[in-house]
Write an enzyme that holds these catalytic residues in place. Structure first.
Site, short mmCIF file in Angstrom:
data_model
loop_
_atom_site.label_atom_id
_atom_site.label_comp_id
_atom_site.label_asym_id
_atom_site.label_seq_id
_atom_site.Cartn_x
_atom_site.Cartn_y
_atom_site.Cartn_z
N LYS A 122 -67.45 -91.81 69.49
CA LYS A 122 -68.44 -92.88 69.44
C LYS A 122 -69.72 -92.39 68.77
CE LYS A 122 -68.55 -95.55 73.04
NZ LYS A 122 -68.72 -95.65 74.49
N ARG A 164 -73.73 -94.19 77.62
CA ARG A 164 -72.26 -94.30 77.55
C ARG A 164 -71.61 -92.97 77.24
NH1 ARG A 164 -70.81 -99.85 75.52
NH2 ARG A 164 -72.78 -100.90 75.28
N GLY A 211 -62.21 -97.21 78.71
CA GLY A 211 -62.40 -97.62 80.09
C GLY A 211 -62.25 -96.51 81.12
N MET A 243 -64.11 -93.63 81.48
CA MET A 243 -65.33 -93.00 81.99
C MET A 243 -66.41 -94.04 82.22
SD MET A 243 -65.35 -89.44 79.92
CE MET A 243 -64.82 -90.11 78.37
N ARG A 301 -64.07 -97.50 65.85
CA ARG A 301 -63.15 -96.37 65.95
C ARG A 301 -61.81 -96.80 65.36
NH1 ARG A 301 -63.01 -96.92 72.49
NH2 ARG A 301 -62.14 -98.99 72.54
N HIS A 325 -58.29 -104.92 79.70
CA HIS A 325 -57.86 -103.56 80.01
C HIS A 325 -56.35 -103.44 79.94
CE1 HIS A 325 -56.43 -100.54 82.91
NE2 HIS A 325 -57.32 -99.79 82.29
N ARG A 354 -20.84 -81.25 72.22
CA ARG A 354 -20.54 -80.46 73.42
C ARG A 354 -19.14 -80.87 73.90
NH1 ARG A 354 -26.38 -81.66 74.54
NH2 ARG A 354 -27.41 -79.71 75.12
N ARG A 404 -18.85 -77.33 69.35
CA ARG A 404 -19.02 -76.12 70.16
C ARG A 404 -17.85 -75.98 71.13
NH1 ARG A 404 -24.10 -75.78 73.96
NH2 ARG A 404 -22.83 -77.10 75.29
N GLU A 431 -28.71 -68.28 71.94
CA GLU A 431 -29.35 -68.80 73.15
C GLU A 431 -29.48 -67.76 74.25
OE1 GLU A 431 -26.99 -72.06 74.69
OE2 GLU A 431 -25.13 -71.11 74.12
N SER A 448 -27.11 -71.60 65.49
CA SER A 448 -27.82 -72.78 65.97
C SER A 448 -28.57 -72.35 67.23
CB SER A 448 -26.82 -73.89 66.29
OG SER A 448 -27.53 -74.99 66.79
N GLY A 508 -30.01 -72.43 70.59
CA GLY A 508 -29.89 -73.19 71.82
C GLY A 508 -31.13 -72.90 72.65
N THR A 509 -32.17 -73.62 72.34
CA THR A 509 -33.46 -73.26 72.95
C THR A 509 -33.56 -73.69 74.41
OG1 THR A 509 -34.26 -75.20 71.78
CG2 THR A 509 -34.89 -73.05 70.89
N ASN A 510 -32.58 -74.46 74.90
CA ASN A 510 -32.59 -74.76 76.34
C ASN A 510 -32.28 -73.48 77.11
OD1 ASN A 510 -32.84 -77.40 75.47
ND2 ASN A 510 -30.66 -77.84 75.69
N ASP A 511 -31.15 -72.87 76.74
CA ASP A 511 -30.79 -71.63 77.43
C ASP A 511 -31.72 -70.49 77.05
OD1 ASP A 511 -28.61 -71.75 79.32
OD2 ASP A 511 -27.43 -72.56 77.67
N CYS A 521 -30.44 -76.79 68.20
CA CYS A 521 -29.80 -77.93 68.87
C CYS A 521 -30.25 -78.07 70.32
CB CYS A 521 -28.29 -77.85 68.76
SG CYS A 521 -27.60 -76.41 69.57
N TYR A 544 -32.21 -77.10 59.45
CA TYR A 544 -32.14 -78.44 60.06
C TYR A 544 -32.51 -78.39 61.53
CZ TYR A 544 -27.72 -77.02 62.23
OH TYR A 544 -26.79 -76.37 62.97
C1 PEP Z 1 -29.07 -75.00 74.60
O1 PEP Z 1 -28.88 -74.15 75.47
O2 PEP Z 1 -30.15 -75.15 74.04
C2 PEP Z 1 -27.98 -75.92 74.23
C3 PEP Z 1 -28.14 -76.77 73.23
O3 PEP Z 1 -26.86 -75.90 74.96
P1 PEP Z 1 -26.69 -76.58 76.38
O4 PEP Z 1 -27.88 -77.43 76.62
O5 PEP Z 1 -25.43 -77.35 76.32
O6 PEP Z 1 -26.61 -75.40 77.28
MG MG Z 2 -26.86 -73.66 76.03
#
Ligand code: PEP
Ligand code: MG
Length: 916
Positions: free
Chosen positions: A28, A99, A108, A110, A372, A490, A596, A652, A779, A798, A800-803, A865, A885
């Site tokens: 502002k 203000r 709205g 603050m 704004r 609001h 999977r 996989r 992973e 690939s 596997g960023t979850n594991d 993935c 990718y």
């Molecule tokens: C992972 O681990 O990132 C993955 C893609 O495999 P999953 O989630 O099936 O373990």
């Molecule tokens: Mg995994």
């Protein structure tokens, strides 16, 4: 060393700030200075920087005041000079507004104090000068009320308890036998001020401050305090705004929209925030002040004639009634309208983005109080970006950067089924405040919305009007319906920001909070009854209406095409059914990055055969069961390959621990005993034998394929045969076989050998060959650390960023929900690392594996993935470290395509900046 500057003046052409100083002056403050610089009329004032807010929170009130005391005194003198008025003066008193204004807009959330500077002397000055004592005393009572609420803590704890000031107003109205505030006289207002002050004394034990300077410091500090109020904290959390930013404070000379019939106040947008149409629009109220328009108490009027006519049609109001009771600003004050029209045009061209402006008209003189970049729906965001590109206001890169990837989500989700909606009964009509479709059970209170949603119910929050306290409940609801309020109420503003469907100002509905009922269309709905809302038309329907997928052409299609041209990363999808694969292809996926296979073993005969395989005594028994599974898997793969029509498909091999597939209940165990011709106790014993202490770290991934190679053999055969069968039908199929949970080269090599030997067997049997790849998930941290070795065997990685996140942090994916929210609340973690990639830690492993993998195999194909593959900031990281990718769930594919383009643009921009 020169003294740090904490107070910035504006109000003459030499404003000290400008639009680039948002971090310091808040949005502002920076824009007020900028408007001032480009010749848009703004009341003079000054901005106290966000740094003071931070110092105030760290070091306390006295410290903060000391730093700015002299400058604030000078700044007030600067405003006095320009206005020719004096703070606290008896004859010509200067009144100011105080203000908040943070770096990112938090509508709205603050606090604000208006009419500051009024006391028993100044009020007489205002009365004499304006010749309107009622106005003077009304301003005074509003000030005491607002100051009492905001600064002196008179505000009721929850909205259920009663506001002391409102009780006093209701009493006096009863005594006078009137219904509306506007029917109260100057003397009544005088009486209100007296009673308000007595209420303050009673509740706080202190007199209401008469000294304008004491008032000013109180208000400034209260605005800083409001940065840390509950709703502001929640809003920041929802919108990922850091607590450290702090808010600036803007002190500005008051201008009055409530001076009489020649004064007004309003809110305007340069384009339609709901649809994106290039139509100037907005709402205003004659003889009203400050927050009256957004508070939803009076029905606001439209600014343009065109908008007014449209509105009247929606609200079922005749042209005569509209003209008489709700004329547009264009009709009521044509010269002011013309000036406002020019200002909005100037501002949009200057900022090259849709503007959301607040203005006040005092005695037919226009003042801009704020501008704004306007909040907008996902659809409007896309249309405005593409239109501005065509209009030559912005270039292609800018058009792409203008769309928030996550907002695209709103365009991808279902709308009402046309046939279902044609048969449905419209029971009420309101304003189309935020588009989309919503259907669910009626609830009346925000906390109920939250509670019911947590129980997995879909709810529609129905309110007379909403307030910022309802934020959490609005977020939990599918949609919001309000009885009062306009397009800028609001509820409407917040719902649009959240991408939630909202119908506001449905005047015909009767809401009874106590009885928890809603009357509309001649029917009484109880809490829990079903209704449906169409936020694009304002229609409210009886019952639950079926929804369908949206159309994805037009502006959306143009944006996606542009994004693909700008992106370096391409986008695949995680899909394990032909349907999901098809949805993802329609959304523009260029292949499957993760299929999977375990998801294919559930359901019908498959699970029985799978269980037989797992529960078998020996290899012979397993092979027998696998033989039954083979044709089923092959058919599944054929379906997926066919859906992808020659695009690469990464399949996989079996990943989860076997115990996940076996029956844990008595009924299932009996069934398996019968199928396999063994006793129930044998099955029971086998199930127990399979149970593990840490299944996530147990017998899963390639450990299965290496201990039971016949599983890998069967799956490979199914994949290769399916691909060859399709090729026979002249349908291209490109399998990529992926080994899960690899940690060492030896593990990978052993799996690779099984895959290649099996494939060779199939080729021999069929007398022809096809191309395929063998690669691995990365992973397990050890795989990342030894990626150079693993790349000797793997043709692709690939991530596997979850594991990988699970094992790098040591946080169990299945149990982290118990402590992660607390970690985020306490600031130990900024984000949930399972949603937003931890670039600092987990990211290092990814980056290292990329480098090591490419060192061994220059052309190795690299992707991601894990869930992060659909999250914009993680996609930016993937771009930066050089992946080929990202792969994400089907509905996130367009989001990822846009984020990939943005990543490329951002990185080019920062490269240019660095190398300038
Ligand atoms: C992972 O681990 O990132 C993955 C893609 O495999 P999953 O989630 O099936 O373990
Ligand atoms: Mg995994």
């Amino acid at each position: 060393m020169s003294k740090a500057k904490y107070v910035y003046l504006f109000g003459n052409k030499e404003a000290e700030g400008n639009a680039k100083m948002k971090n310091l002056l808040g949005g502002k403050g920076a824009n007020l200075a900028e408007m001032n610089l480009i010749g848009v009329p703004v009341p003079p004032g000054f901005t106290i920087t966000t740094e003071i807010c931070t110092l105030y929170n760290e070091k306390g009130r006295d410290y903060a005041i000391n730093l700015i005391k002299d400058d604030v005194v000078k700044a007030v003198a600067h405003v006095e000079n320009i206005m020719g008025m004096k703070f606290g003066d008896k004859e010509n008193p200067l009144l100011v507004s105080v203000r908040s204004g943070a770096r990112a807009s938090m509508p709205g959330m603050m606090d604000t104090v208006l009419n500051l500077g009024l006391n028993d002397l100044a009020v007489e000055g205002i009365a004499a000068k304006s010749g309107n004592p009622r106005f003077a005393w009304d301003s005074y009572r509003r000030f005491v009320q607002m100051y009492g609420d905001v600064v002196l803590g008179m505000k009721p704890e929850s909205k259920e308890s009663e506001d002391p000031f409102e009780i006093i107003i209701d009493d006096i109205k009863k005594k006078r036998g009137v219904k509306l505030d506007t029917e109260l006289t100057a003397d009544d207002m005088k009486e209100l001020v007296k009673e308000f002050k007595a209420a303050v004394k009673k509740q706080t034990g202190k007199d209401f401050p008469d000294d304008p300077w004491e008032q000013l410091w109180g208000a400034i500090m209260a605005v800083f305090d409001s940065w840390m109020n509950e709703r502001a904290i929640l809003y920041r959390k929802l919108n990922k705004i850091p607590d450290e930013w702090g808010t600036a404070v803007n002190v500005q000379a008051m201008v009055f929209g409530n001076m009489g019939e020649d004064s007004a106040t309003g809110v305007a947008f340069t384009r339609d925030a709901a649809t994106g149409e290039n139509i100037f629009n907005g709402e205003y109220l004659i003889n009203a002040q400050g927050e009256d328009v957004v508070a939803g108490i009076r029905t606001p009027q439209q600014i343009t004639l065109e908008g007014s006519r449209r509105w009247a049609k929606l609200a079922n109001i005749s042209e005569e009634e509209r003209k008489e009771k709700y004329p547009s600003l264009e009709e009521a004050m044509p010269e002011v309208y013309k000036e406002l029209y020019e200002v909005q045009d100037k501002l949009e061209k200057h900022y090259r983005d849709m503007q959301d402006m607040e203005f006040t008209i005092q005695d037919r003189k226009l003042w801009l109080l704020q501008t704004r970049n306007g909040k907008r729906t996902g659809a409007a965001m896309v249309k405005i970006a593409m239109d501005m590109l065509k209009e030559g206001l912005i270039d292609k890169d800018e058009a792409i950067m203008r769309v928030e990837p996550n907002k695209l989500d709103e365009l991808l989700h279902p709308v009402f089924d046309k046939d279902a909606v044609a048969k449905a009964k419209v029971v009420a009509k309101g304003l189309p405040a935020s588009p989309g479709a919503a259907a669910g059970q009626v609830v009346f209170h925000a906390d109920d919305a939250e509670k019911w949603a947590a129980e997995g119910k879909k709810v529609v929050l129905v309110r007379i009007e909403t307030s910022p306290e309802d934020l959490k409940g609005m977020n939990s609801a599918e949609g919001i319906l309000t009885a009062r309020g306009g397009m800028t109420s609001h509820a409407a503003v917040v719902a649009r920001g959240m991408g939630k469907c909202c119908v506001s100002g449905a005047g015909s509905i009767k809401v009874d909070y106590k009885a928890r009922t809603l009357e509309m269309g001649g029917h009484k709905y109880k809490e829990g009854d079903y209704i449906s809302l169409n936020g694009s038309t304002g229609e409210v329907y009886d019952g639950l209406i079926k929804t369908v997928d949206p159309e994805l052409s037009g502006y959306f299609g143009q944006l996606m095409k542009l994004a693909d041209k700008k992106a370096r990363l391409y986008v695949r999808t995680n899909a394990d059914t032909p349907h999901d694969a098809q949805v993802a292809r329609d959304f523009g996926a260029k292949g499957i990055g993760l299929c999977r296979t375990e998801h294919m073993f559930f359901g019908g005969d498959k699970i029985i055969a799978m269980r037989e395989m797992i529960l078998a005594e020996d290899e012979k028994g397993r092979r027998k069961a696998l033989e039954k599974l083979l044709p089923m898997q092959r058919t599944d793969f054929e379906g997926i390959f066919e859906a992808m029509q020659g695009l690469p498909v990464t399949v996989r091999l079996l990943d989860p621990p076997l115990h996940e597939f076996v029956p844990h209940d008595e009924k299932g165990q009996k069934e398996m005993a019968k199928v396999m011709g063994v006793s129930v106790s044998t099955i029971k014993a086998k199930v127990e034998e399979l149970s593990e202490f840490n299944p996530m770290l147990g017998h899963r991934g390639c450990r299965l394929g290496n201990t039971y190679p016949e599983i890998t053999e069967m799956q490979t055969r199914a994949i290769i045969e399916a691909a060859m069968n399709l090729r026979d039908k002249k349908i291209d199929a490109r399998p990529e076989i992926m080994i899960p949970l690899t940690g060492t080269l030896a593990e990978m090599k052993m799996q690779e050998n099984i895959v290649r030997e099996t494939a060779e067997k199939v080729f021999e049997e069929r007398g022809k060959r096809i191309d395929y790849l063998v690669g691995t998930m990365i992973e397990v941290p050890r795989a990342a650390l030894t990626a150079d070795q693993i790349a000797q065997s793997a043709e692709f990685f690939s991530f596997g960023t979850n594991d990988l996140t699970q094992m790098t942090f040591g946080y169990s994916r299945d149990d982290a929900g118990k402590f992660l929210p607390i970690y985020i609340e306490k600031g130990i973690l900024k984000n949930d690392p399972f949603q937003v990639l931890d670039q600092e830690g987990v990211g290092q492993l990814v980056e290292m594996a990329v480098k090591k993998g490419r060192k061994t195999r220059k052309k190795i194909k690299l992707g991601i993935c894990g869930e992060h593959g659909g999250e914009p900031s993680s996609i930016e990281f993937c771009h930066r470290v050089g992946l080929d990718y990202v792969s994400c769930s089907p509905y996130r594919v367009p989001i990822a395509r846009l984020a990939a383009a943005q990543a490329n643009i951002m990185n080019k921009r920062s490269w240019k900046k660095k190398n300038k």
